[in-house]
Scaffold this motif. Structure first.
Motif, PDB file in Angstrom:
ATOM      1  N   ASN A   1       0.755  -1.210   0.022  1.00 18.04           N
ATOM      2  CA  ASN A   1       0.076  -0.367   0.107  1.00 18.04           C
ATOM      3  C   ASN A   1       0.884   1.428  -0.117  1.00 18.04           C
ATOM      4  O   ASN A   1       0.164   2.148  -0.193  1.00 18.04           O
ATOM      5  CB  ASN A   1      -0.817   0.020   1.244  1.00 18.04           C
ATOM      6  N   GLY A   2       2.195   0.958   0.325  1.00 13.05           N
ATOM      7  CA  GLY A   2       2.789   2.535  -0.427  1.00 13.05           C
ATOM      8  C   GLY A   2       3.097   3.223  -2.046  1.00 13.05           C
ATOM      9  O   GLY A   2       2.195   2.466  -2.894  1.00 13.05           O
ATOM     10  N   LYS A   3       3.418   4.059  -1.318  1.00 14.04           N
ATOM     11  CA  LYS A   3       3.051   5.348  -2.527  1.00 14.04           C
ATOM     12  C   LYS A   3       4.585   5.398  -3.555  1.00 14.04           C
ATOM     13  O   LYS A   3       5.405   5.062  -2.970  1.00 14.04           O
ATOM     14  CB  LYS A   3       2.825   6.743  -2.681  1.00 14.04           C
ATOM     15  N   GLY A   4       4.261   5.501  -4.712  1.00 14.72           N
ATOM     16  CA  GLY A   4       5.419   5.128  -5.518  1.00 14.72           C
ATOM     17  C   GLY A   4       6.241   6.301  -5.158  1.00 14.72           C
ATOM     18  O   GLY A   4       7.155   6.373  -5.865  1.00 14.72           O
ATOM     19  N   SER A   5       5.762   7.752  -5.118  1.00 12.28           N
ATOM     20  CA  SER A   5       6.987   8.600  -4.384  1.00 12.28           C
ATOM     21  C   SER A   5       7.995   8.210  -3.489  1.00 12.28           C
ATOM     22  O   SER A   5       8.805   9.274  -3.279  1.00 12.28           O
ATOM     23  CB  SER A   5       5.987   9.843  -4.320  1.00 12.28           C
ATOM     24  N   ALA A   6       7.428   7.139  -2.906  1.00 11.21           N
ATOM     25  CA  ALA A   6       8.217   6.871  -1.709  1.00 11.21           C
ATOM     26  C   ALA A   6       9.412   6.616  -1.387  1.00 11.21           C
ATOM     27  O   ALA A   6       9.833   6.083  -2.510  1.00 11.21           O
ATOM     28  CB  ALA A   6       7.456   5.771  -0.878  1.00 11.21           C
ATOM     29  N   THR A   7      10.531   6.431  -1.100  1.00  8.62           N
ATOM     30  CA  THR A   7      11.530   5.406  -0.911  1.00  8.62           C
ATOM     31  C   THR A   7      11.232   4.268  -0.410  1.00  8.62           C
ATOM     32  O   THR A   7      11.263   4.483   1.355  1.00  8.62           O
ATOM     33  CB  THR A   7      12.907   6.414  -0.139  1.00  8.62           C
ATOM     34  N   TYR A   8      11.639   3.129  -0.722  1.00  6.13           N
ATOM     35  CA  TYR A   8      12.064   1.915  -0.544  1.00  6.13           C
ATOM     36  C   TYR A   8      13.339   1.344  -0.139  1.00  6.13           C
ATOM     37  O   TYR A   8      13.948   1.729  -1.023  1.00  6.13           O
ATOM     38  CB  TYR A   8      11.115   0.808  -1.048  1.00  6.13           C
ATOM     39  N   ASN A   9      13.727   1.025   1.245  1.00  7.06           N
ATOM     40  CA  ASN A   9      15.181   0.939   1.594  1.00  7.06           C
ATOM     41  C   ASN A   9      15.161  -0.177   2.498  1.00  7.06           C
ATOM     42  O   ASN A   9      14.849  -0.494   3.643  1.00  7.06           O
ATOM     43  CB  ASN A   9      15.688   1.937   2.737  1.00  7.06           C
ATOM     44  N   GLY A  10      15.501  -1.504   1.093  1.00  6.40           N
ATOM     45  CA  GLY A  10      16.266  -2.727   1.830  1.00  6.40           C
ATOM     46  C   GLY A  10      16.865  -2.586   2.243  1.00  6.40           C
ATOM     47  O   GLY A  10      18.392  -2.677   1.929  1.00  6.40           O
ATOM     48  N   THR A  11      17.580  -3.644   3.885  1.00  2.91           N
ATOM     49  CA  THR A  11      18.263  -4.162   4.243  1.00  2.91           C
ATOM     50  C   THR A  11      18.505  -5.868   3.987  1.00  2.91           C
ATOM     51  O   THR A  11      17.954  -6.551   4.237  1.00  2.91           O
ATOM     52  CB  THR A  11      18.555  -4.305   6.132  1.00  2.91           C
ATOM     53  N   MET A  12      20.057  -5.941   3.290  1.00  2.00           N
ATOM     54  CA  MET A  12      19.900  -7.366   2.553  1.00  2.00           C
ATOM     55  C   MET A  12      20.764  -7.755   4.053  1.00  2.00           C
ATOM     56  O   MET A  12      21.875  -7.139   4.362  1.00  2.00           O
ATOM     57  CB  MET A  12      21.055  -7.267   0.878  1.00  2.00           C
ATOM     58  N   PRO A  13      20.902  -9.093   4.158  1.00  2.00           N
ATOM     59  CA  PRO A  13      22.319  -9.937   4.867  1.00  2.00           C
ATOM     60  C   PRO A  13      23.777  -9.463   3.872  1.00  2.00           C
ATOM     61  O   PRO A  13      23.316  -9.476   2.468  1.00  2.00           O
ATOM     62  CB  PRO A  13      21.630 -10.774   4.756  1.00  2.00           C
ATOM     63  N   ALA A  14      24.074 -10.065   4.991  1.00  2.86           N
ATOM     64  CA  ALA A  14      25.292 -10.232   3.950  1.00  2.86           C
ATOM     65  C   ALA A  14      25.856 -11.528   2.967  1.00  2.86           C
ATOM     66  O   ALA A  14      24.885 -12.531   2.767  1.00  2.86           O
ATOM     67  CB  ALA A  14      26.585 -10.908   5.387  1.00  2.86           C
ATOM     68  N   GLY A  15      26.344 -11.151   2.123  1.00  2.00           N
ATOM     69  CA  GLY A  15      26.377 -12.273   1.337  1.00  2.00           C
ATOM     70  C   GLY A  15      24.839 -12.014  -0.084  1.00  2.00           C
ATOM     71  O   GLY A  15      25.161 -12.769  -1.437  1.00  2.00           O
ATOM     72  N   ALA A  16      23.809 -10.797  -0.119  1.00  2.05           N
ATOM     73  CA  ALA A  16      22.533 -10.697  -0.606  1.00  2.05           C
ATOM     74  C   ALA A  16      22.847  -9.463  -1.562  1.00  2.05           C
ATOM     75  O   ALA A  16      23.462  -8.336  -1.198  1.00  2.05           O
ATOM     76  CB  ALA A  16      21.841 -10.841  -0.050  1.00  2.05           C
ATOM     77  N   GLN A  17      22.736  -9.552  -3.116  1.00  2.78           N
ATOM     78  CA  GLN A  17      22.362  -8.228  -3.098  1.00  2.78           C
ATOM     79  C   GLN A  17      21.301  -8.300  -4.489  1.00  2.78           C
ATOM     80  O   GLN A  17      20.632  -9.961  -5.170  1.00  2.78           O
ATOM     81  CB  GLN A  17      23.676  -8.227  -4.283  1.00  2.78           C
ATOM     82  N   ILE A  18      20.289  -7.222  -5.340  1.00  3.33           N
ATOM     83  CA  ILE A  18      19.547  -6.964  -5.452  1.00  3.33           C
ATOM     84  C   ILE A  18      19.956  -6.878  -6.998  1.00  3.33           C
ATOM     85  O   ILE A  18      21.050  -6.916  -7.948  1.00  3.33           O
ATOM     86  CB  ILE A  18      18.891  -5.364  -5.355  1.00  3.33           C
TER      87      ILE A  18
END
Length: 240
Positions: A1-18
């Motif tokens: 339900n977030g808005k497209g204009s918002a900023t999405y900050n993901g925190t990845m575990p060690a060894g993971a990447q988008i």
């Protein structure tokens, strides 16, 4: 339900990447090790930040199974295919035998007996599945060499007197090949040649075997029939 204009900050575990995607997603994440990995996400709507949401991903070990296959073989030769020790318990084996005929084989890991009847390069592929995770397809290449041409083209006399000399000739000759004429008792001279003479002692098959520089062998034979042609008579009396 977030808005497209918002900023999405993901925190990845060690060894993971988008690996793909951004913002609201969908986002593809690649993990370099197995285990329970927690991904955190916080939405920043122009300074108003949400609590952290989390999701635990069950990352399973990707299976790896080595293929054991000869690099070279001959046309029509049965080639053994097997697998080495896997790093995980394999639930399913998906094979692509590269157009080979399966002569024998146990379902799953094999071993298999494969045969290719045409010269060329062929690729065997294996995808192993462990705990619903497929492996990166394993591949191995084999080259199939042609057989030698061992066809007998000419025989001077297929029906001869016992002990007579017969000429044999091949349809083609390759000096790189090894030729062998049998039975050995019929041939008193060197037989590694395209044309030979044999002294036929009895009826039977004369056979030639040709072997290429890669050990690929083929053979041909011809039946030669013999019979007694000569009789010797001694008179009971004579006049000087």
């Amino acid at each position: 339900n977030g808005k497209g204009s918002a900023t999405y900050n993901g925190t990845m575990p060690a060894g993971a990447q988008i690996a793909g995607g951004s913002g609201q997603g969908p986002v593809v994440i690649r993990f370099d090790s197995a285990g329970s990995r927690k991904v955190l996400l916080q939405v920043d709507n122009h300074g108003c930040k949400s609590p952290f949401a989390s999701y635990v991903v069950d990352v399973r070990q990707s299976p790896s199974v080595p293929i054991i296959l000869n690099r070279e073989a001959c046309q029509g030769q049965i080639v053994n295919l097997a697998v080495g020790t896997a790093n995980e318990t394999i639930d399913k084996y998906v094979w692509d035998f590269g157009g080979a005929t399966v002569v024998y084989g146990a379902i799953g890991p094999g071993p298999y007996g494969l045969r290719w009847n045409t010269q060329g390069s062929y690729v065997v592929k294996l995808t192993a599945v462990s705990n619903s995770c497929p492996s990166v397809p394993g591949m191995d290449t084999i080259y199939i060499h042609p057989l030698a041409d061992a066809q007998i083209q000419s025989v001077s006399r297929p029906h001869v007197c016992t002990g007579a000399s017969v000429h044999f000739g091949l349809e083609s000759y390759n000096p790189a090949y090894l030729y062998h004429w049998t039975p050995a008792s019929f041939f008193s001279s060197e037989t590694n040649q395209a044309e030979v003479y044999g002294f036929i002692g009895l009826s039977g098959y004369v056979r030639v075997t040709a072997t290429t520089e890669y050990g690929c062998t083929s053979a041909d034979s011809v039946l030669v029939s013999t019979h007694s042609c000569c009789t010797v008579h001694f008179p009971s009396a004579f006049t000087p």
